[in-house]
Design an enzyme around this catalytic site. Structure first.
Site, PDB file in Angstrom:
ATOM      1  N   GLY A  10       0.945  -1.310   0.325  1.00 59.32           N
ATOM      2  CA  GLY A  10      -0.004  -0.277  -0.007  1.00 59.32           C
ATOM      3  C   GLY A  10       0.856   1.022  -0.034  1.00 59.32           C
ATOM      4  N   ALA A  11       1.617   1.365  -0.811  1.00 56.66           N
ATOM      5  CA  ALA A  11       3.518   2.336  -0.922  1.00 56.66           C
ATOM      6  C   ALA A  11       2.671   3.101  -1.586  1.00 56.66           C
ATOM      7  CB  ALA A  11       4.502   1.682  -0.935  1.00 56.66           C
ATOM      8  N   SER A  12       1.805   3.159  -2.587  1.00 57.00           N
ATOM      9  CA  SER A  12       1.122   4.679  -3.632  1.00 57.00           C
ATOM     10  C   SER A  12       0.515   5.350  -2.785  1.00 57.00           C
ATOM     11  CB  SER A  12      -0.035   3.982  -5.200  1.00 57.00           C
ATOM     12  OG  SER A  12      -0.706   3.162  -3.942  1.00 57.00           O
ATOM     13  N   ARG A  13      -0.301   5.514  -2.131  1.00 57.37           N
ATOM     14  CA  ARG A  13      -0.156   6.669  -1.287  1.00 57.37           C
ATOM     15  C   ARG A  13      -0.799   6.897   0.298  1.00 57.37           C
ATOM     16  NH1 ARG A  13      -6.203   5.569  -1.794  1.00 57.37           N
ATOM     17  NH2 ARG A  13      -6.012   3.603  -3.099  1.00 57.37           N
ATOM     18  N   ASN A  93       1.399  -3.261   5.505  1.00 59.39           N
ATOM     19  CA  ASN A  93       0.263  -1.601   5.584  1.00 59.39           C
ATOM     20  C   ASN A  93      -1.103  -1.815   4.835  1.00 59.39           C
ATOM     21  OD1 ASN A  93      -0.288   1.482   5.573  1.00 59.39           O
ATOM     22  ND2 ASN A  93       0.123   1.285   3.540  1.00 59.39           N
ATOM     23  N   SER A 153      -4.656  -0.115  13.316  1.00 60.26           N
ATOM     24  CA  SER A 153      -5.625   0.588  13.518  1.00 60.26           C
ATOM     25  C   SER A 153      -6.269   1.096  15.258  1.00 60.26           C
ATOM     26  CB  SER A 153      -7.107   1.330  12.992  1.00 60.26           C
ATOM     27  OG  SER A 153      -7.566   1.731  12.801  1.00 60.26           O
ATOM     28  N   TYR A 166     -14.670  -3.115   9.294  1.00 58.96           N
ATOM     29  CA  TYR A 166     -13.450  -3.055   9.372  1.00 58.96           C
ATOM     30  C   TYR A 166     -12.641  -3.292  10.844  1.00 58.96           C
ATOM     31  CZ  TYR A 166      -9.508   0.925   8.660  1.00 58.96           C
ATOM     32  OH  TYR A 166      -8.147   1.388   8.772  1.00 58.96           O
ATOM     33  N   LYS A 170      -9.615  -5.313  11.835  1.00 58.11           N
ATOM     34  CA  LYS A 170      -7.886  -5.107  12.447  1.00 58.11           C
ATOM     35  C   LYS A 170      -8.060  -6.002  13.940  1.00 58.11           C
ATOM     36  CE  LYS A 170      -6.705  -1.816   9.587  1.00 58.11           C
ATOM     37  NZ  LYS A 170      -5.593  -2.062   9.178  1.00 58.11           N
ATOM     38  N   ILE A 199      -5.975   9.407  10.882  1.00 56.17           N
ATOM     39  CA  ILE A 199      -4.484  10.639   9.773  1.00 56.17           C
ATOM     40  C   ILE A 199      -4.868  11.381   8.556  1.00 56.17           C
ATOM     41  CG2 ILE A 199      -2.578   9.573   8.649  1.00 56.17           C
ATOM     42  CD1 ILE A 199      -2.262   8.990  11.901  1.00 56.17           C
TER      43      ILE A 199
HETATM   44  P1  NAP Z   1      -4.933   4.785   1.487  1.00 55.93           P
HETATM   45  O1  NAP Z   1      -4.828   6.276   1.351  1.00 55.93           O
HETATM   46  O2  NAP Z   1      -6.383   4.515   1.047  1.00 55.93           O
HETATM   47  O3  NAP Z   1      -4.471   3.639   0.697  1.00 55.93           O
HETATM   48  C1  NAP Z   1      -4.436   2.331   0.456  1.00 55.93           C
HETATM   49  C2  NAP Z   1      -3.364   1.909   0.008  1.00 55.93           C
HETATM   50  O4  NAP Z   1      -3.446   0.308   0.323  1.00 55.93           O
HETATM   51  C3  NAP Z   1      -2.944   2.337  -1.223  1.00 55.93           C
HETATM   52  O5  NAP Z   1      -1.589   2.797  -1.077  1.00 55.93           O
HETATM   53  C4  NAP Z   1      -3.759   1.364  -1.658  1.00 55.93           C
HETATM   54  O6  NAP Z   1      -2.946   0.812  -2.955  1.00 55.93           O
HETATM   55  C5  NAP Z   1      -3.174  -0.146  -1.292  1.00 55.93           C
HETATM   56  N1  NAP Z   1      -3.958  -1.086  -1.109  1.00 55.93           N
HETATM   57  C6  NAP Z   1      -5.522  -1.248  -1.168  1.00 55.93           C
HETATM   58  N2  NAP Z   1      -6.479  -2.245  -1.574  1.00 55.93           N
HETATM   59  C7  NAP Z   1      -5.055  -3.233  -1.930  1.00 55.93           C
HETATM   60  C8  NAP Z   1      -4.934  -4.289  -2.439  1.00 55.93           C
HETATM   61  N3  NAP Z   1      -5.838  -5.639  -2.696  1.00 55.93           N
HETATM   62  N4  NAP Z   1      -3.442  -5.457  -2.252  1.00 55.93           N
HETATM   63  C9  NAP Z   1      -2.368  -3.729  -2.662  1.00 55.93           C
HETATM   64  N5  NAP Z   1      -2.768  -2.693  -2.070  1.00 55.93           N
HETATM   65  C10 NAP Z   1      -4.013  -2.434  -1.656  1.00 55.93           C
HETATM   66  O7  NAP Z   1      -5.331   4.112   2.906  1.00 55.93           O
HETATM   67  P2  NAP Z   1      -4.413   4.793   3.988  1.00 55.93           P
HETATM   68  O8  NAP Z   1      -5.485   5.557   5.417  1.00 55.93           O
HETATM   69  O9  NAP Z   1      -2.864   5.441   3.816  1.00 55.93           O
HETATM   70  O10 NAP Z   1      -4.335   3.650   4.694  1.00 55.93           O
HETATM   71  C11 NAP Z   1      -3.016   2.543   5.140  1.00 55.93           C
HETATM   72  C12 NAP Z   1      -3.783   1.487   5.775  1.00 55.93           C
HETATM   73  O11 NAP Z   1      -3.396   2.006   7.456  1.00 55.93           O
HETATM   74  C13 NAP Z   1      -4.918   1.294   6.260  1.00 55.93           C
HETATM   75  O12 NAP Z   1      -4.499  -0.539   6.329  1.00 55.93           O
HETATM   76  C14 NAP Z   1      -5.755   1.665   7.094  1.00 55.93           C
HETATM   77  O13 NAP Z   1      -6.625   0.768   7.171  1.00 55.93           O
HETATM   78  C15 NAP Z   1      -4.421   1.499   8.136  1.00 55.93           C
HETATM   79  N6  NAP Z   1      -5.202   3.094   8.873  1.00 55.93           N
HETATM   80  C16 NAP Z   1      -4.886   3.992   8.864  1.00 55.93           C
HETATM   81  C17 NAP Z   1      -5.852   4.689   9.283  1.00 55.93           C
HETATM   82  C18 NAP Z   1      -6.590   6.549   8.794  1.00 55.93           C
HETATM   83  O14 NAP Z   1      -7.156   7.522   9.166  1.00 55.93           O
HETATM   84  N7  NAP Z   1      -6.001   6.841   7.268  1.00 55.93           N
HETATM   85  C19 NAP Z   1      -6.475   4.818  11.017  1.00 55.93           C
HETATM   86  C20 NAP Z   1      -5.619   4.157  10.920  1.00 55.93           C
HETATM   87  C21 NAP Z   1      -4.874   2.754   9.916  1.00 55.93           C
HETATM   88  P3  NAP Z   1      -3.231   1.235  -4.578  1.00 55.93           P
HETATM   89  O15 NAP Z   1      -3.008   2.930  -4.808  1.00 55.93           O
HETATM   90  O16 NAP Z   1      -3.139   0.809  -5.644  1.00 55.93           O
HETATM   91  O17 NAP Z   1      -5.415   1.542  -4.249  1.00 55.93           O
END
Ligand code: NAP
Length: 262
Positions: A10-13, A93, A153, A166, A170, A199
């Site tokens: 999940g390193a793209s963004r 991630n 999370s 969700y 987690k 985040i």
């Molecule tokens: P995000 O901005 O939606 O980015 C998600 C990343 O995961 C993207 O790089 C996406 O790739 C990749 N991904 C999704 N499905 C995938 C799959 N089937 N195979 C490979 N890659 C996949 O999410 P984020 O907020 O950065 O969250 C990252 C992690 O932190 C997640 O596990 C999330 O549950 C956790 N988290 C987030 C928060 C928050 O507040 N944001 C809080 C707690 C935990 P593509 O670009 O190709 O779609």
């Protein structure tokens, strides 16, 4: 010890991008995984991250793969090995929120299976495969500091019945981390869980106003949104061995969300 390699899903963004850049700042070459990798799009996605990693003086290999598909796991690991020869750090991630927040009385099987498949089953089997690779490297006498990090999370122990699947994914992933910590300790592989709070990423963009309000009203001890860099710095500390004697630790990066108050 040679140059260390970190495989970040999940390193793209969002958070994964922040982790990849922090690890690059700390000297790691990166194997960066997301669902797609388009070399013709240097503005966004894995190739944008590759450019930022290279600006920091390290290498980055973009790898397209779906972590919910076991067939992709072998391909992801092989791509990293072909490029770098080893995997030293794994950061699980990648994850998704439900496409639609639905009350637990209405949760669909489709959403349940999708979220559990990506957030729980995927990282379980990817970690199994990477752990076996790390054990092989250790047995071959490769000198490295193997570390596995799970990004769960605060939802691992905070109920939100409008996205129960969700929270369940987690909570389950938290137990995956504990089990691998126990099983891999004799091999010198440290395993950690990081629980991010709120985040600012694409994932939370849809609920920005709700969280803006909660934060303004004092939900957190540290009165601001978290950033991908906040999580990246915690991962870098773990990877570099600053919590070496703490395998199995659960680290909240949430601005004090979890502190009970009266
Ligand atoms: P995000 O901005 O939606 O980015 C998600 C990343 O995961 C993207 O790089 C996406 O790739 C990749 N991904 C999704 N499905 C995938 C799959 N089937 N195979 C490979 N890659 C996949 O999410 P984020 O907020 O950065 O969250 C990252 C992690 O932190 C997640 O596990 C999330 O549950 C956790 N988290 C987030 C928060 C928050 O507040 N944001 C809080 C707690 C935990 P593509 O670009 O190709 O779609």
């Amino acid at each position: 010890m040679g140059k260390a390699i970190a495989l970040v899903t999940g390193a793209s963004r969002g958070i994964g991008r922040g982790i990849a850049l922090c690890l690059a700042e700390h000297g790691y070459d990166i194997a960066a995984v997301a669902t797609s990798a388009d070399p013709n799009n240097p503005e966004k996605g894995l190739y944008e991250v590759k450019a930022r990693v290279e600006e920091r003086g390290q290498r980055c290999l973009p790898i397209a793969g779906d972590i919910s598909q076991r067939a992709d796991h072998a391909k992801i690991i092989q791509a990293a090995l072909d490029e770098y020869g080893s995997v030293d750090v794994l950061v699980n991630n990648a994850g998704v929120a439900p496409k639609q927040r639905l009350d637990i009385l209405e949760t669909t099987e489709e959403s349940y299976d999708r979220v559990l498949g990506i957030n729980l089953r995927g990282p379980f089997f990817l970690t199994q495969a990477v752990a076996n690779q790390m054990i092989k490297q250790a047995q071959a006498g490769v000198r490295f500091r193997p570390v596995i990090v799970f990004i769960t999370s605060i939802s691992a122990d905070t109920a939100s019945p409008n996205r129960a699947e969700y929270c369940i994914s987690k909570a389950g992933l938290s137990m995956v981390a504990q089990n691998f910590a126990v099983r891999l300790a004799p091999h010198g592989i440290n395993v950690y869980e990081i629980r991010p709070g709120i985040i600012a990423t694409d994932m939370t963009a849809a609920v920005k106003e709700k969280y803006d309000k909660l934060i303004a009203e004092g939900l957190l001890l540290q009165n601001r949104w978290g950033t991908p860099e906040d999580v990246g710095k915690a991962v870098a500390a773990l990877a570099k061995g600053y919590l070496d004697y703490a395998t199995g630790a659960v680290i909240e990066v949430g601005g004090g969300f979890g502190v009970k108050r009266l």
